[in-house]
Design a protein around this motif. Sequence first.
Motif, short mmCIF file in Angstrom:
data_model
loop_
_atom_site.label_atom_id
_atom_site.label_comp_id
_atom_site.label_asym_id
_atom_site.label_seq_id
_atom_site.Cartn_x
_atom_site.Cartn_y
_atom_site.Cartn_z
N ASP A 152 0.82 -1.21 0.00
CA ASP A 152 0.00 0.00 0.00
C ASP A 152 0.86 1.26 0.00
OD1 ASP A 152 -2.36 -1.44 -0.01
OD2 ASP A 152 -2.60 -1.38 2.18
N ALA A 153 2.07 1.18 0.55
CA ALA A 153 2.93 2.35 0.65
C ALA A 153 3.71 2.62 -0.64
CB ALA A 153 3.92 2.17 1.81
N ALA A 154 3.62 1.71 -1.60
CA ALA A 154 4.44 1.83 -2.81
C ALA A 154 4.07 3.09 -3.60
CB ALA A 154 4.28 0.59 -3.68
N LYS A 155 5.10 3.81 -4.02
CA LYS A 155 4.90 5.03 -4.79
C LYS A 155 6.13 5.28 -5.65
CE LYS A 155 6.71 7.90 -1.03
NZ LYS A 155 6.43 9.01 -0.09
N GLY A 156 5.96 6.14 -6.64
CA GLY A 156 7.09 6.57 -7.44
C GLY A 156 7.88 7.64 -6.71
N GLY A 157 8.81 8.25 -7.42
CA GLY A 157 9.64 9.29 -6.81
C GLY A 157 10.85 8.72 -6.11
N PRO A 158 11.52 9.53 -5.28
CA PRO A 158 12.74 9.06 -4.60
C PRO A 158 12.46 7.83 -3.76
CG PRO A 158 12.50 11.44 -4.38
CD PRO A 158 11.22 10.95 -4.98
N VAL A 159 13.43 6.93 -3.72
CA VAL A 159 13.31 5.69 -2.96
C VAL A 159 13.98 5.87 -1.60
CG1 VAL A 159 13.99 3.25 -2.86
CG2 VAL A 159 13.22 4.26 -5.02
N GLU A 160 13.24 5.59 -0.53
CA GLU A 160 13.83 5.63 0.80
C GLU A 160 14.83 4.48 0.92
OE1 GLU A 160 12.45 5.89 5.51
OE2 GLU A 160 10.98 5.40 3.95
N GLU A 161 16.02 4.78 1.41
CA GLU A 161 17.12 3.81 1.41
C GLU A 161 17.65 3.58 2.81
OE1 GLU A 161 19.27 4.51 -2.87
OE2 GLU A 161 19.49 6.14 -1.41
N GLY A 162 18.49 2.55 2.92
CA GLY A 162 19.17 2.26 4.17
C GLY A 162 18.43 1.24 5.01
N ALA A 163 18.30 1.52 6.31
CA ALA A 163 17.74 0.57 7.27
C ALA A 163 16.22 0.69 7.31
CB ALA A 163 18.35 0.80 8.64
N VAL A 164 15.58 0.48 6.17
CA VAL A 164 14.13 0.58 6.06
C VAL A 164 13.59 -0.69 5.43
CG1 VAL A 164 14.09 3.10 5.91
CG2 VAL A 164 14.31 1.74 3.83
N GLY A 165 12.32 -0.99 5.71
CA GLY A 165 11.68 -2.15 5.10
C GLY A 165 12.50 -3.40 5.29
N ALA A 166 12.68 -4.15 4.21
CA ALA A 166 13.45 -5.39 4.26
C ALA A 166 14.92 -5.15 4.54
CB ALA A 166 13.29 -6.15 2.94
N GLY A 167 15.36 -3.90 4.52
CA GLY A 167 16.76 -3.58 4.82
C GLY A 167 17.03 -3.27 6.27
N ALA A 168 16.00 -3.30 7.13
CA ALA A 168 16.15 -2.84 8.51
C ALA A 168 17.25 -3.59 9.26
CB ALA A 168 14.82 -2.96 9.26
N GLY A 169 17.35 -4.90 9.06
CA GLY A 169 18.31 -5.70 9.81
C GLY A 169 19.48 -6.22 9.00
N MET A 170 19.75 -5.61 7.85
CA MET A 170 20.77 -6.15 6.95
C MET A 170 22.17 -5.63 7.27
SD MET A 170 19.09 -8.18 5.01
CE MET A 170 17.46 -8.56 5.62
N SER A 171 23.17 -6.43 6.88
CA SER A 171 24.58 -6.07 7.05
C SER A 171 25.30 -6.27 5.72
CB SER A 171 25.25 -6.96 8.11
OG SER A 171 24.56 -6.93 9.34
N ALA A 172 26.36 -5.48 5.49
CA ALA A 172 27.13 -5.62 4.25
C ALA A 172 28.59 -5.27 4.52
CB ALA A 172 26.56 -4.72 3.16
#
Length: 342
Positions: A152-172
């Motif tokens: 439901d939150a999907a939209k065009g425009g700039p993409v929020e990046e970093g520790a959000v959504g499926a990236g909240a707990g990721m490491s690299a």
Amino acid sequence: MGKRARGHGLICGLLPPGPLNAITDVPGVAVGHRTLREAGVLTGFTAVLPHEGDIFREKLRAGVAVINGFGKSAGLMQLAELGQIETPLLLGNTFSVATGIEALVGRALAANADIGRETGTVNSLVLECNDGFLSDIRARRLTVADAEAALDAAKGGPVEEGAVGAGAGMSAFGFKGGIGSASRLIELDGRSFALGVLVQANFGNAGDLVLPDGRRPMPPAPDMVQPPERGSIIIVLATDLPLESRQLTRIARRCGAGLARLGAFWGNGSGDIALAFSTANPITHHERADIVPLSVLNESRIDLPFRAAAEATQEAVLNAMLAAPETTGRDGNRRASLADHL
């Protein structure tokens, strides 16, 4: 959005980025997140909507490259066989795949009364990485409602990046990872086409990261003994170039070149998957014609999207890492921020 790779003077490759330098430079593509931040839990869903219509009715040509197949994603077998996608894409953690399937199937059934009756079933696409270092993955906190919230939150425009959504707990590469995006513009036959990438970056050993300027940043206080490479990365590539599924599979494979530029070697326990789709030449579900016209890229021009895939993947990973703050998660496990380090 804070400083991205280019704000730090890190330029990946030769081709120009799109206006947003994100997967949403491809017209119609939208991205949404649902993030959970609780005691010991840092997780979420990220949704990619390939176009604004009903994708079950208007499927898109697609391809997938399994760079290293240590993963539990759903829907890739049928995608590889038929060369098309028919649901939005959900990215989550390893134990949320069934939850994502439930959400996508529910949405498809609600919008299409003929599924499972007059027509076939639906192939849900859910991709995953393991966020268990920073988040209590055993808690299995992600719900169908969370997946629906990301959609439901999907939209065009700039993409929020970093520790959000499926990236909240990721490491690299020993730093905090997450969601990142980038794009490239390609000129062909006097027209401009966009190729965009979104990554869920959760891979790479500490000390292996190589920046475009040659620096090799080392996270603070790394383990004395380097553990096996057990991370993963999901790469979603979108383009409005007219391509058929075989070409999309070839282009998806070149995302691996972007990972290699960063210093990745796709270790034994690393699940590295690239999925590519084109918004051109949609496939009508109830097509009545026996033969349909198809416009595709001249194969002798495919080096341009090959290069674009490698460059955008490399930059998307750096954008993910640079947008992610220093994070302390489950049991005090900590990941430093690459942006702070630089």
